[in-house]
Design a protein around this motif. Structure first.
Motif, PDB file in Angstrom:
ATOM      1  N   GLY A 188      45.745  -5.038  41.235  1.00 17.33           N
ATOM      2  CA  GLY A 188      47.109  -4.806  41.661  1.00 17.33           C
ATOM      3  C   GLY A 188      47.151  -4.311  43.098  1.00 17.33           C
ATOM      4  O   GLY A 188      46.126  -3.979  43.704  1.00 17.33           O
ATOM      5  N   SER A 189      48.357  -4.253  43.645  1.00 15.93           N
ATOM      6  CA  SER A 189      48.552  -3.810  45.029  1.00 15.93           C
ATOM      7  C   SER A 189      48.685  -2.293  45.058  1.00 15.93           C
ATOM      8  O   SER A 189      49.784  -1.756  44.882  1.00 15.93           O
ATOM      9  N   HIS A 190      47.567  -1.624  45.292  1.00  7.81           N
ATOM     10  CA  HIS A 190      47.536  -0.155  45.263  1.00  7.81           C
ATOM     11  C   HIS A 190      47.187   0.398  46.650  1.00  7.81           C
ATOM     12  O   HIS A 190      46.239  -0.080  47.284  1.00  7.81           O
ATOM     13  N   PRO A 191      47.902   1.406  47.111  1.00  7.50           N
ATOM     14  CA  PRO A 191      47.610   2.003  48.423  1.00  7.50           C
ATOM     15  C   PRO A 191      46.396   2.919  48.416  1.00  7.50           C
ATOM     16  O   PRO A 191      46.119   3.552  49.428  1.00  7.50           O
ATOM     17  N   THR A 192      45.669   2.980  47.290  1.00  9.99           N
ATOM     18  CA  THR A 192      44.433   3.772  47.211  1.00  9.99           C
ATOM     19  C   THR A 192      43.224   2.896  46.928  1.00  9.99           C
ATOM     20  O   THR A 192      42.144   3.412  46.650  1.00  9.99           O
ATOM     21  N   LEU A 193      43.378   1.586  47.011  1.00  5.77           N
ATOM     22  CA  LEU A 193      42.293   0.659  46.691  1.00  5.77           C
ATOM     23  C   LEU A 193      41.492   0.317  47.940  1.00  5.77           C
ATOM     24  O   LEU A 193      42.004  -0.291  48.881  1.00  5.77           O
TER      25      LEU A 193
ATOM     26  N   HIS B   5      52.693  -0.785  39.320  1.00  2.00           N
ATOM     27  CA  HIS B   5      51.350  -1.356  39.204  1.00  2.00           C
ATOM     28  C   HIS B   5      50.425  -0.354  38.519  1.00  2.00           C
ATOM     29  O   HIS B   5      50.426   0.838  38.854  1.00  2.00           O
ATOM     30  N   VAL B   6      49.625  -0.836  37.571  1.00  2.00           N
ATOM     31  CA  VAL B   6      48.587  -0.036  36.924  1.00  2.00           C
ATOM     32  C   VAL B   6      47.308  -0.865  36.931  1.00  2.00           C
ATOM     33  O   VAL B   6      47.337  -2.063  36.602  1.00  2.00           O
ATOM     34  N   GLY B   7      46.187  -0.253  37.326  1.00  2.00           N
ATOM     35  CA  GLY B   7      44.941  -1.002  37.394  1.00  2.00           C
ATOM     36  C   GLY B   7      43.739  -0.175  37.001  1.00  2.00           C
ATOM     37  O   GLY B   7      43.802   1.065  36.951  1.00  2.00           O
ATOM     38  N   ASN B   8      42.635  -0.877  36.717  1.00  2.00           N
ATOM     39  CA  ASN B   8      41.400  -0.205  36.319  1.00  2.00           C
ATOM     40  C   ASN B   8      40.196  -0.952  36.889  1.00  2.00           C
ATOM     41  O   ASN B   8      40.170  -2.188  36.933  1.00  2.00           O
ATOM     42  N   HIS B   9      39.207  -0.179  37.354  1.00  2.00           N
ATOM     43  CA  HIS B   9      37.964  -0.736  37.890  1.00  2.00           C
ATOM     44  C   HIS B   9      36.796  -0.080  37.168  1.00  2.00           C
ATOM     45  O   HIS B   9      36.560   1.122  37.301  1.00  2.00           O
ATOM     46  N   PHE B  10      36.048  -0.896  36.408  1.00  2.00           N
ATOM     47  CA  PHE B  10      34.866  -0.435  35.682  1.00  2.00           C
ATOM     48  C   PHE B  10      33.624  -0.927  36.415  1.00  2.00           C
ATOM     49  O   PHE B  10      33.497  -2.121  36.697  1.00  2.00           O
TER      50      PHE B  10
ATOM     51  N   TYR C 204      37.444  -5.740  36.484  1.00  2.00           N
ATOM     52  CA  TYR C 204      38.745  -5.315  36.991  1.00  2.00           C
ATOM     53  C   TYR C 204      39.845  -5.760  36.038  1.00  2.00           C
ATOM     54  O   TYR C 204      39.760  -6.835  35.432  1.00  2.00           O
ATOM     55  N   SER C 205      40.881  -4.943  35.921  1.00  2.00           N
ATOM     56  CA  SER C 205      42.036  -5.326  35.111  1.00  2.00           C
ATOM     57  C   SER C 205      43.274  -4.653  35.672  1.00  2.00           C
ATOM     58  O   SER C 205      43.195  -3.620  36.356  1.00  2.00           O
ATOM     59  N   GLY C 206      44.435  -5.251  35.388  1.00  2.00           N
ATOM     60  CA  GLY C 206      45.665  -4.687  35.925  1.00  2.00           C
ATOM     61  C   GLY C 206      46.892  -5.161  35.176  1.00  2.00           C
ATOM     62  O   GLY C 206      46.857  -6.137  34.414  1.00  2.00           O
ATOM     63  N   PHE C 207      47.983  -4.463  35.426  1.00  2.00           N
ATOM     64  CA  PHE C 207      49.283  -4.807  34.834  1.00  2.00           C
ATOM     65  C   PHE C 207      50.358  -4.381  35.815  1.00  2.00           C
ATOM     66  O   PHE C 207      50.277  -3.305  36.426  1.00  2.00           O
TER      67      PHE C 207
ATOM     68  N   SER D 188      46.388  -9.076  34.588  1.00  2.00           N
ATOM     69  CA  SER D 188      45.328  -9.697  35.377  1.00  2.00           C
ATOM     70  C   SER D 188      43.970  -9.163  34.962  1.00  2.00           C
ATOM     71  O   SER D 188      43.849  -8.079  34.370  1.00  2.00           O
ATOM     72  N   ILE D 189      42.942  -9.935  35.305  1.00  2.37           N
ATOM     73  CA  ILE D 189      41.570  -9.554  34.991  1.00  2.37           C
ATOM     74  C   ILE D 189      40.641 -10.185  36.014  1.00  2.37           C
ATOM     75  O   ILE D 189      40.958 -11.239  36.587  1.00  2.37           O
ATOM     76  N   GLY D 190      39.502  -9.532  36.268  1.00  2.00           N
ATOM     77  CA  GLY D 190      38.543 -10.073  37.212  1.00  2.00           C
ATOM     78  C   GLY D 190      37.153  -9.550  36.948  1.00  2.00           C
ATOM     79  O   GLY D 190      36.976  -8.491  36.312  1.00  2.00           O
TER      80      GLY D 190
END
Length: 288
Positions: free
Chosen positions: A35-40, A226-231, A239-242, A252-254
């Motif tokens: 997702g579009s995150h300002p902390t990524l 936006h909510v996302g996760n990075h494992f 990666y995954s997001g909503f 989304s997934i990656g």
């Protein structure tokens, strides 16, 4: 401008994001997936304060994929760091080439085909000051449809801060600028503000980061969440997001793999619009 083009532009900007909206499309598989995150942290991030590079070792990234409606996406960039300052140069291209031109009379074949495109050249800098980072970038924007074109400049500003508990906050203001008229119609840059935070959790060799952010876009009436996760486990990344707004939901997934100086990431996004599945493959190379 003929009425057919006015109708087309309104439809195309809202649905496909070609117009000036191409500036806020995700051009990397990480952003597409999380997702579009300002902390990524990214090679070409949403937040210009988070340009990523290794001291005295330039890195190059290349991204290729498609957006909703089979719109082609291409991005490339180069970053390098020196004395806690990261410099970025890059370009983005979004386009579609097989649009049909028809008049009011029904026919089996179109009168002709035409294209629409968006192109930007970017340059920016990120400054590291302790646990705080500041960023600024400028974009030269060129947008065209059929034989009509518009050009302009946009400025982007970003800030981020790290805390001792591995929490990060960030804020971004994008696309402050102006475009020339497209024939006789005004073209507006999609000004947007993103505010978000992230938190990293460590379990032995496993790292997991959770991202949340809210976006307000001047061309869209409702806010977007936006909510996302990075494992991360050693060299493997998942990666995954909503994301959700008033009328649209996307998931989304990656997956990604780090191989020596190479990083390869592939991402997919699924939307409630049922107009395609965006996908991007990204390659990053760290030069010696």
């Amino acid at each position: 401008m003929p009425i057919i083009f006015k109708i087309f532009i309104l439809f195309h900007v809202a649905l496909y994001g070609i117009g000036s909206q191409f500036l806020i499309l995700p051009f990397s598989s990480k952003e597409l997936s999380i997702g579009s995150h300002p902390t990524l942290f990214e090679h070409d991030p949403v937040n210009p304060s988070l340009y990523h590079a290794v001291e005295d070792r330039p890195s190059i990234s290349f991204n290729q994929g498609t957006w909703f409606g089979d719109v082609g996406l291409t991005q490339a960039g180069c970053n390098f760091e020196k004395n806690n300052v990261i410099t970025h140069f890059g370009f983005k291209y979004s386009g579609i080439t097989d649009l049909e031109f028809r008049n009011d009379s029904p026919s089996d074949s179109p009168l002709s085909y035409f294209s629409s495109f968006g192109l930007s050249f970017d340059a920016g800098k990120a400054f590291i000051r302790g646990n705080q980072r500041y960023g600024i970038s400028i974009s030269y924007v060129h947008f065209g449809i059929f034989t009509y074109e518009s050009r302009g400049l946009g400025l982007n500003f970003g800030y981020s801060r790290d805390f001792l508990n591995k929490t990060k906050i960030g804020i971004v203001v994008q696309n402050i600028g102006k475009m020339s008229e497209l024939q006789t119609d005004d073209i507006l840059l999609p000004q947007r503000i993103l505010l978000g935070c992230s938190k990293e959790f460590n379990f032995n060799q496993i790292k997991n980061s959770v991202y949340t952010s809210i976006e307000k876009n001047s061309l869209i009436s409702s806010a977007k969440i936006h909510v996302g996760n990075h494992f991360n486990w050693t060299r493997f990344n998942l990666y995954s997001g909503f994301s959700s707004s008033t009328s649209v939901m996307e998931s989304s997934i990656g997956v990604g793999l780090l191989l020596s100086r190479f990083e390869v990431v592939y991402g997919l996004r699924f939307g409630s619009q049922n107009i395609g599945i965006p996908q991007i493959i990204s390659i990053r190379f760290l030069m010696s």
